[in-house]
Every structure is written in structure tokens, then in C-alpha cells.
Enzyme design. Structure first.
Site, mmCIF file in Angstrom:
data_model
loop_
_atom_site.group_PDB
_atom_site.id
_atom_site.type_symbol
_atom_site.label_atom_id
_atom_site.label_comp_id
_atom_site.label_asym_id
_atom_site.label_seq_id
_atom_site.Cartn_x
_atom_site.Cartn_y
_atom_site.Cartn_z
ATOM 1 N N ARG A 223 -9.410 -1.071 -4.957
ATOM 2 C CA ARG A 223 -9.853 -0.002 -5.853
ATOM 3 C C ARG A 223 -10.919 -0.563 -6.794
ATOM 4 O O ARG A 223 -10.922 -1.752 -7.100
ATOM 5 C CB ARG A 223 -8.679 0.528 -6.689
ATOM 6 C CG ARG A 223 -7.698 1.386 -5.896
ATOM 7 C CD ARG A 223 -8.288 2.748 -5.545
ATOM 8 N NE ARG A 223 -7.327 3.594 -4.872
ATOM 9 C CZ ARG A 223 -7.301 3.806 -3.546
ATOM 10 N NH1 ARG A 223 -8.178 3.228 -2.763
ATOM 11 N NH2 ARG A 223 -6.397 4.610 -3.016
ATOM 12 N N HIS A 271 -16.503 4.574 -0.425
ATOM 13 C CA HIS A 271 -15.041 4.707 -0.249
ATOM 14 C C HIS A 271 -14.695 5.319 1.122
ATOM 15 O O HIS A 271 -14.021 6.350 1.204
ATOM 16 C CB HIS A 271 -14.439 5.557 -1.388
ATOM 17 C CG HIS A 271 -12.971 5.332 -1.557
ATOM 18 N ND1 HIS A 271 -12.338 5.341 -2.774
ATOM 19 C CD2 HIS A 271 -11.991 5.085 -0.649
ATOM 20 C CE1 HIS A 271 -11.041 5.126 -2.607
ATOM 21 N NE2 HIS A 271 -10.804 4.970 -1.305
HETATM 22 P P1 NDP Z 1 1.201 -2.018 0.191
HETATM 23 O O1 NDP Z 1 1.955 -1.401 -0.935
HETATM 24 O O2 NDP Z 1 1.759 -1.919 1.566
HETATM 25 O O3 NDP Z 1 0.976 -3.581 -0.111
HETATM 26 C C1 NDP Z 1 0.590 -4.046 -1.367
HETATM 27 C C2 NDP Z 1 0.537 -5.567 -1.336
HETATM 28 O O4 NDP Z 1 -0.001 -6.020 -2.585
HETATM 29 C C3 NDP Z 1 1.921 -6.222 -1.193
HETATM 30 O O5 NDP Z 1 1.842 -7.350 -0.379
HETATM 31 C C4 NDP Z 1 2.242 -6.624 -2.629
HETATM 32 O O6 NDP Z 1 3.086 -7.750 -2.752
HETATM 33 C C5 NDP Z 1 0.874 -6.973 -3.149
HETATM 34 N N1 NDP Z 1 0.866 -6.906 -4.614
HETATM 35 C C6 NDP Z 1 1.072 -5.830 -5.394
HETATM 36 N N2 NDP Z 1 1.008 -6.181 -6.695
HETATM 37 C C7 NDP Z 1 0.756 -7.502 -6.720
HETATM 38 C C8 NDP Z 1 0.594 -8.457 -7.757
HETATM 39 N N3 NDP Z 1 0.676 -8.113 -9.047
HETATM 40 N N4 NDP Z 1 0.360 -9.742 -7.419
HETATM 41 C C9 NDP Z 1 0.297 -10.109 -6.118
HETATM 42 N N5 NDP Z 1 0.445 -9.250 -5.078
HETATM 43 C C10 NDP Z 1 0.675 -7.969 -5.383
HETATM 44 O O7 NDP Z 1 -0.267 -1.423 0.122
HETATM 45 P P2 NDP Z 1 -1.270 -1.089 1.340
HETATM 46 O O8 NDP Z 1 -1.511 -2.324 2.104
HETATM 47 O O9 NDP Z 1 -0.818 0.114 2.064
HETATM 48 O O10 NDP Z 1 -2.583 -0.642 0.529
HETATM 49 C C11 NDP Z 1 -3.206 -1.489 -0.409
HETATM 50 C C12 NDP Z 1 -4.272 -0.740 -1.169
HETATM 51 O O11 NDP Z 1 -5.413 -0.512 -0.356
HETATM 52 C C13 NDP Z 1 -3.908 0.681 -1.626
HETATM 53 O O12 NDP Z 1 -3.068 0.668 -2.758
HETATM 54 C C14 NDP Z 1 -5.261 1.254 -1.927
HETATM 55 O O13 NDP Z 1 -5.625 0.956 -3.263
HETATM 56 C C15 NDP Z 1 -6.187 0.508 -0.983
HETATM 57 N N6 NDP Z 1 -6.744 1.399 0.060
HETATM 58 C C16 NDP Z 1 -8.105 1.542 0.144
HETATM 59 C C17 NDP Z 1 -8.662 2.379 1.088
HETATM 60 C C18 NDP Z 1 -10.152 2.500 1.230
HETATM 61 O O14 NDP Z 1 -10.626 3.333 2.017
HETATM 62 N N7 NDP Z 1 -10.939 1.689 0.551
HETATM 63 C C19 NDP Z 1 -7.832 3.157 2.019
HETATM 64 C C20 NDP Z 1 -6.429 2.907 1.879
HETATM 65 C C21 NDP Z 1 -5.915 2.076 0.915
HETATM 66 P P3 NDP Z 1 4.610 -7.738 -2.177
HETATM 67 O O15 NDP Z 1 4.450 -7.882 -0.680
HETATM 68 O O16 NDP Z 1 5.231 -8.909 -2.785
HETATM 69 O O17 NDP Z 1 5.197 -6.422 -2.587
#
Ligand code: NDP
Length: 308
Positions: A223, A271
């Protein structure tokens, strides 16, 4: 009992057709034609209405039409109302394509060759094996894992970073703030696939860039709020970062005249890295409605404490 869709109406029409075929017993309505609000049990929205609790007193599930939920003010959603993000194969496939394209374009010096062509310059450069390029993914969730699986397939040296410890075959996994530095130190191409939360906002900042090898590349597909824009411009200016590929910005659209539009080492896309695909999204949503009715856990249920 009804289902209301509140997002892009053109895609909504496709959702309506798919619902009519796959769950014909559930009336499907497209915002603002919501019928009797007391009938609404399920709402799929990009931007839910502010007064969601008052407007839909019998709502059972709020579906986000995107993979993230940062666009939803979770504090305004009743604590007992489950919020479910989009976990569907179409989003994953799109993201894997985009990040592969971006990482390969860096790896194979695409920008250099485009510039050389413009200058009429036939100049080959050495092709390095993918194994010599260290890729690192911030976020090892649905998307980060899928991206790493594909990039590993090209032979890149892969690492990842998450909040809790993870294990992915062939990927050097790091977790938590204490392992961030080790992860960054070995990362030539940094890919951000984190959710935007209070703890990740502004994470792509100067202190982080300074821990990367000099000349590293940033690919931000998370984001816009992850990035401190002035810090990126400064890191590019000073050569600490070689280039950046940005699919997300804050605000979107990026205002006219913003330096990213014309920066020679910034590639900008509006995006579009990945989009929810109606066919697979409707399958996922219907699957979750059925799970919910059977008392089973839904896929993509958002944790209201961590915010993702
Ligand atoms: P998930 O919820 O499946 O995964 C999130 C990951 O981030 C997890 O591994 C989590 O760790 C890690 N994480 C979260 N907070 C922290 C932190 N504070 N420190 C370290 N690691 C952290 O998300 P998705 O993979 O489905 O999606 C990720 C993001 O991609 C979405 O939230 C969105 O913002 C973005 N996106 C962008 C798109 C685009 O077109 N540009 C389209 C779709 C999504 P843990 O495994 O330990 O929980």
C-alpha cells in the site's frame, strides 16, 4: 435474506450473474438498490457505509472485495460482525504475474535497454544468473508466499520476513523486528507485500533503505502508506536505492506534478498489480457463506486485533 454488493457496479453485474447460477436462493442486490435493509445478511464492499450497524441490523458477514482491509475503518464495524477479506486464486495469479515481471525487469536490466534503444545504442551487458540476485519479500501471507514460490522457480536466491516465524521450502525465512536487519542486508530486490496496519505504516523509510545493499531496488505492491515518499526520493538521489517500481501510492491517484511521475528511476503503475476476479471471488464468497452457515471457520477472516 439478501446479499448486497457495494463496489464497482460493472463488476457487480458479473457477480449478480454468477450468484444467480451458483446460489439462486439468495437474492443479490447492487448498491444503492438494497431493498429492505433488515433483509440484508451479507454485504460485500470496497467502502462499507459509515452507519453499517444502524443501516443493516441483521448483517451477518462483511466481505471486503479486496485482499486488504486497510480501506475499511475497522473501529467503526461492530466487534461481533465478522469481516472477511478476499482470499481467491485470481488475486494471487495477478500478483504473481506483476511481481515476476517487475523482478525480472530489474534482473535483466530492462530499463537500461529501453534507454539504449532510445539512444540508438547497441550495447550488450553481462547477463547474471538469477541465483546471484537476492530477492526479499516483506510479508509471507497469501501473496508473499505465492510470489516467492514463482521467484524461487526462476532460481533467485529468496528470503522473506513476517511477524511470526514461518517455514517455506527453499526460502530463508526471518521474523520480527529483531531479524529485519539480517533480512535487509541480504536483499537486492525488496518486495513489499505487507498489509497496511498501525505497525507497518511508513515501514519503507530511510533507516530501512540504509540497511539494504547499495543500489538495491524497491518494488512496492503493498500500500502507498507503507512508503515514506521523501525518503525514497532521497535514497534514489543518493544512490542508496537504484530504482523503484511502485504500484501503490498515497494518495491514489498520484497528484499531477508529483516527482514520481517523471523520475527517471521510478516506474509507476495505477494500482493494477492484481485485481479481484469475479469468477473466483464469487466462488470464495459463496464457499464462506456455506462455511458460516455450517458453523465452520471462514477463509480470510480478519483478526480485529492485528488488523489483517
Ligand atoms: P496476508 O494477511 O495473507 O499476509 C500478511 C503477511 O504480512 C503475513 O505474513 C504477516 O505475518 C505479515 N505481517 C503483517 N504485519 C506484520 C508486521 N508488523 N511485521 C512483519 N510482518 C507482518 O496478506 P496478503 O498476502 O493476502 O496481502 C498482503 C497485502 O497485499 C494486502 O494487505 C494488500 O495491502 C496488498 N495487495 C495489493 C494489491 C495490489 O494490486 N497492489 C492487490 C492485493 C493485495 P504473519 O505471517 O506472521 O501473520
Amino acid at each position: 435474506m439478501s446479499f448486497v454488493y457495494k463496489a464497482d457496479p460493472v463488476r457487480g453485474a458479473v457477480w449478480a450473474e454468477l450468484f444467480a447460477r451458483q446460489m439462486p436462493e439468495l437474492p443479490f442486490r447492487i448498491w444503492p438498490d438494497i431493498g429492505d435493509p433488515r433483509d440484508v445478511r451479507y454485504l460485500a464492499a470496497w467502502q462499507p457505509p459509515d452507519d453499517i450497524a444502524a443501516r443493516f441490523p441483521n448483517l451477518e458477514i462483511l466481505f471486503s472485495t479486496g485482499a486488504g482491509t486497510d480501506h475499511v475503518d475497522l473501529s467503526a464495524i461492530p466487534a461481533a460482525l465478522p469481516v472477511v477479506r478476499m482470499v481467491e486464486s485470481g488475486i494471487i495469479a495477478g500478483m504473481v504475474e506483476y511481481v515476476s515481471l517487475a523482478a525480472l525487469s530489474i534482473h535483466r536490466d530492462w530499463r537500461t535497454y529501453l534507454e539504449q534503444q532510445r539512444n540508438g545504442n547497441w550495447q550488450p551487458h553481462r547477463v547474471h544468473p538469477a541465483a546471484s540476485r537476492r530477492v526479499g519479500v516483506l510479508g509471507l501471507g497469501m501473496l508473499g508466499r505465492a510470489v516467492l514460490e514463482r521467484l524461487s522457480g526462476f532460481g533467485f536466491s529468496c528470503a522473506g520476513w513476517s511477524r511470526s516465524p514461518q517455514h517455506i521450502e527453499g526460502v530463508a525465512c526471518h521474523a520480527g523486528p529483531e531479524q529485519l536487519q539480517a533480512f535487509l542486508k541480504r536483499t537486492d530486490i525488496l518486495i513489499c507485500l505487507l498489509p497496511l496496519t498501525d505497525s507497518t505504516r511508513g515501514i519503507l523509510c530511510r533507516p530501512l533503505f540504509d540497511q539494504l545493499p547499495r543500489g538495491a531496488t524497491l518494488i512496492n505492491v503493498g500500500r502507498g502508506g507503507h512508503l515514506v515518499q521523501e525518503d525514497l526520493l532521497q535514497a534514489l538521489e543518493e544512490g542508496q536505492l537504484g530504482s523503484a517500481i511502485l504500484d501503490v501510492c498515497e494518495p491514489e491517484p498520484l497528484p499531477p506534478g508529483h516527482p514520481f511521475w517523471t523520475h527517471p528511476r521510478v516506474t509507476l503503475t495505477p494500482h493494477i498489480a492484481s485485481m479481484t476476479q469475479p469468477e473466483t471471488a464469487v466462488e470464495a464468497v459463496i464457499g464462506n457463506i456455506r462455511r458460516h452457515r455450517q458453523g465452520l471457520p471462514m477463509i480470510g477472516l480478519v483478526d480485529r486485533v492485528t488488523g489483517y
